[in-house]
Scaffold this active site. Structure first.
Site, PDB file in Angstrom:
ATOM      1  N   SER A 181     -50.368 -63.490  42.908  1.00 44.68           N
ATOM      2  CA  SER A 181     -51.396 -64.508  42.690  1.00 44.68           C
ATOM      3  C   SER A 181     -52.807 -63.953  42.553  1.00 44.68           C
ATOM      4  O   SER A 181     -53.669 -64.615  42.005  1.00 44.68           O
ATOM      5  CB  SER A 181     -51.346 -65.532  43.820  1.00 44.68           C
ATOM      6  OG  SER A 181     -51.430 -64.884  45.068  1.00 44.68           O
ATOM      7  N   HIS A 209     -46.189 -69.161  41.662  1.00 46.36           N
ATOM      8  CA  HIS A 209     -47.082 -69.198  40.499  1.00 46.36           C
ATOM      9  C   HIS A 209     -46.320 -69.085  39.171  1.00 46.36           C
ATOM     10  O   HIS A 209     -46.931 -69.153  38.108  1.00 46.36           O
ATOM     11  CB  HIS A 209     -48.134 -68.084  40.580  1.00 46.36           C
ATOM     12  CG  HIS A 209     -49.251 -68.403  41.516  1.00 46.36           C
ATOM     13  ND1 HIS A 209     -50.307 -69.209  41.173  1.00 46.36           N
ATOM     14  CD2 HIS A 209     -49.463 -68.051  42.812  1.00 46.36           C
ATOM     15  CE1 HIS A 209     -51.128 -69.331  42.203  1.00 46.36           C
ATOM     16  NE2 HIS A 209     -50.642 -68.637  43.214  1.00 46.36           N
ATOM     17  N   LYS A 240     -48.121 -76.475  43.055  1.00 47.31           N
ATOM     18  CA  LYS A 240     -48.967 -75.843  42.041  1.00 47.31           C
ATOM     19  C   LYS A 240     -48.745 -76.524  40.688  1.00 47.31           C
ATOM     20  O   LYS A 240     -49.246 -77.613  40.479  1.00 47.31           O
ATOM     21  CB  LYS A 240     -48.726 -74.348  42.037  1.00 47.31           C
ATOM     22  CG  LYS A 240     -49.338 -73.754  43.311  1.00 47.31           C
ATOM     23  CD  LYS A 240     -49.159 -72.283  43.511  1.00 47.31           C
ATOM     24  CE  LYS A 240     -49.970 -71.880  44.748  1.00 47.31           C
ATOM     25  NZ  LYS A 240     -49.346 -70.810  45.509  1.00 47.31           N
TER      26      LYS A 240
HETATM   27  C1  LIG Z   1     -49.311 -70.711  46.928  1.00 40.80           C
HETATM   28  C2  LIG Z   1     -48.204 -69.906  47.369  1.00 40.80           C
HETATM   29  C3  LIG Z   1     -47.377 -70.350  48.401  1.00 40.80           C
HETATM   30  C4  LIG Z   1     -47.684 -71.609  49.170  1.00 40.80           C
HETATM   31  O1  LIG Z   1     -47.293 -72.746  48.482  1.00 40.80           O
HETATM   32  P1  LIG Z   1     -47.721 -74.169  49.050  1.00 40.80           P
HETATM   33  O2  LIG Z   1     -46.735 -75.103  48.473  1.00 40.80           O
HETATM   34  O3  LIG Z   1     -49.116 -74.421  48.616  1.00 40.80           O
HETATM   35  O4  LIG Z   1     -47.603 -74.082  50.543  1.00 40.80           O
HETATM   36  C5  LIG Z   1     -46.289 -69.589  48.742  1.00 40.80           C
HETATM   37  N1  LIG Z   1     -46.013 -68.442  48.103  1.00 40.80           N
HETATM   38  C6  LIG Z   1     -46.786 -67.971  47.104  1.00 40.80           C
HETATM   39  C7  LIG Z   1     -46.410 -66.704  46.417  1.00 40.80           C
HETATM   40  C8  LIG Z   1     -47.908 -68.699  46.708  1.00 40.80           C
HETATM   41  O5  LIG Z   1     -48.678 -68.239  45.719  1.00 40.80           O
END
Ligand SMILES: *Cc1c(COP(=O)(O)O)cnc(C)c1O
Length: 392
Positions: A181, A209, A240
């Site tokens: 990310s 992502h 996301k």
């Molecule tokens: C954003 C993210 C999460 C968390 O996801 P949420 O649904 O916002 O809790 C977990 N793992 C990765 C790799 C992320 O980028």
């Protein structure tokens, strides 16, 4: 005596280092342009890749479920919080991701917290990429297994760990982000799968992502690399690109049954609200029936990244719509972000400890919801601030 004075000391340290923050307030929905602190700004900082968070079809589905099912699930899934919509969502996700079984958690973070500890035990080894997401790191901490870290996407280093340690453990689990990310680069999944096969290791890919972004119809990184059925645990988020909230684990049916018994967030934390489940169902249906949003996302990302490269910015090794803009110095990174905001563009600055010292960057998140005018406006602001701060 002020027993909490030690917290004041910690906060003073943040302020001294210039990383103390006050949260900005968004007074409306998450869209391409937002009302941030009562100022209209172009939003280059959301994970809402496809603009589904405020899509009228998704909002309508949530409203309908709100009327029928009420505001909250009322209990954890293992008691009476498992409303029928949840089963519908899991079946749909399994179809979408082309996996045998899906278990939905309350968030991506809590999915990692629950799954990693449930599927590993004492006598096992977890091998993790050094740049894996914080929720993986925390999830690994909750496991009774031993852990080892390999250099970011370095397959020789991964093989070194496997060669040295494989024979000492019962199960070995290799964990990686699908898309990293902070840099927007992809995990080397084909090589990881090949090494996992050779060393009889399990594979775990957190595709937070990648879901809704990569692969056919946004099916994710696994689809992008044509590796369906080759990854043991595929994690996704509904927070996301899907635009709502929740996390999920794709795996085999036996894993699902086990998680329903030992996935602690499912046992000890209330299920996501039915309106959110219904909204996620609608988003996934939109993804399955049309590639309009994912096509637009990639078109916008290409346009913006080309523009930034032409202006002379260093956008790192990104292979996705995540666009890091490398600045280096922490204070300069934060100053750049502040100046952009004054110019009407919100791009968050990312500095230590989220990224290594001296690797400060702005992270521009491109979405299908952006118009060409938004992107041109942002490019112009980047150009002006970049010159002002001698970055370009
Ligand atoms: C954003 C993210 C999460 C968390 O996801 P949420 O649904 O916002 O809790 C977990 N793992 C990765 C790799 C992320 O980028």
């Amino acid at each position: 005596m002020n027993k909490l004075a030690y917290i004041d000391e910690k906060i003073a340290e943040l302020k001294k280092n210039g990383i103390y923050r006050v949260l900005p307030v968004n007074y409306g929905p998450c869209k391409n342009v937002i009302d941030l602190n009562h100022r209209s700004v172009v939003n280059l900082s959301a994970n809402n890749y496809l603009g589904l968070a405020a899509d009228p079809r998704v909002v309508k589905a949530a409203e309908k479920a709100l009327k029928k099912y009420g505001a909250g699930a009322g209990a954890v899934r293992t008691i009476v919080g498992n409303q029928d919509l949840m089963g519908e969502l899991e079946t749909l996700l399994a179809q979408f991701k082309q996996e045998e079984a899906v278990t939905v958690f309350q968030s991506g973070l809590n999915c990692n917290m629950g799954v990693i500890q449930a599927v590993t035990d004492q006598g096992d080894l977890i091998v993790s990429d050094e740049l894996n997401h914080a929720s993986i790191i925390d999830g690994v901490k909750l496991s009774k297994a031993d852990r080892a870290v390999y250099k970011h996407s370095d397959m020789e280093d991964l093989e070194r760990v496997l060669k040295e340690k494989r024979s000492l453990y019962k199960n070995v689990l290799i964990i990686t982000d699908g898309v990293f990310s902070m840099d927007g680069d992809l995990a080397k999944l084909p090589q990881i799968v090949e090494l996992a096969d050779r060393y009889e290791a399990l594979t775990y890919v957190d595709d937070a992502h990648g879901s809704g972004v990569l692969g056919s119809h946004g099916r994710g990184t696994v689809d992008h690399f044509h590796l369906h059925g080759r990854i043991d645990f595929v994690i996704g988020t509904l927070s996301k690109a899907v635009g709502v909230v929740g996390g999920y684990c794709c795996s085999k049916q036996n894993v699902k049954e086990w998680l329903l018994h030992r996935g602690r967030p499912l046992l000890f934390s209330t299920a996501i609200p039915p309106s959110s489940v219904a909204a996620a169902i609608e988003s996934i249906k939109i993804l399955m029936t049309s590639t309009e949003a994912t096509d637009k996302l990639w078109e916008n990302a290409r346009y913006f990244k080309e523009g930034m490269t032409k202006l002379g910015f260093d956008i790192g090794r990104s292979e996705t719509p995540i666009t890091p803009v490398m600045i280096g110095d922490e204070a300069k990174t934060m100053a750049f972000s502040k100046r952009l905001l004054e110019a009407g563009v919100f791009v968050s600055g990312i500095v230590f400890p989220t990224v290594p010292k001296g690797k400060g960057r702005l992270r521009a998140m491109i979405s299908a919801a952006h118009t060409k005018e938004d992107l041109d406006f942002a490019l112009e602001a980047f150009k002006n601030v970049g010159k002002e701060l001698s970055v370009i």
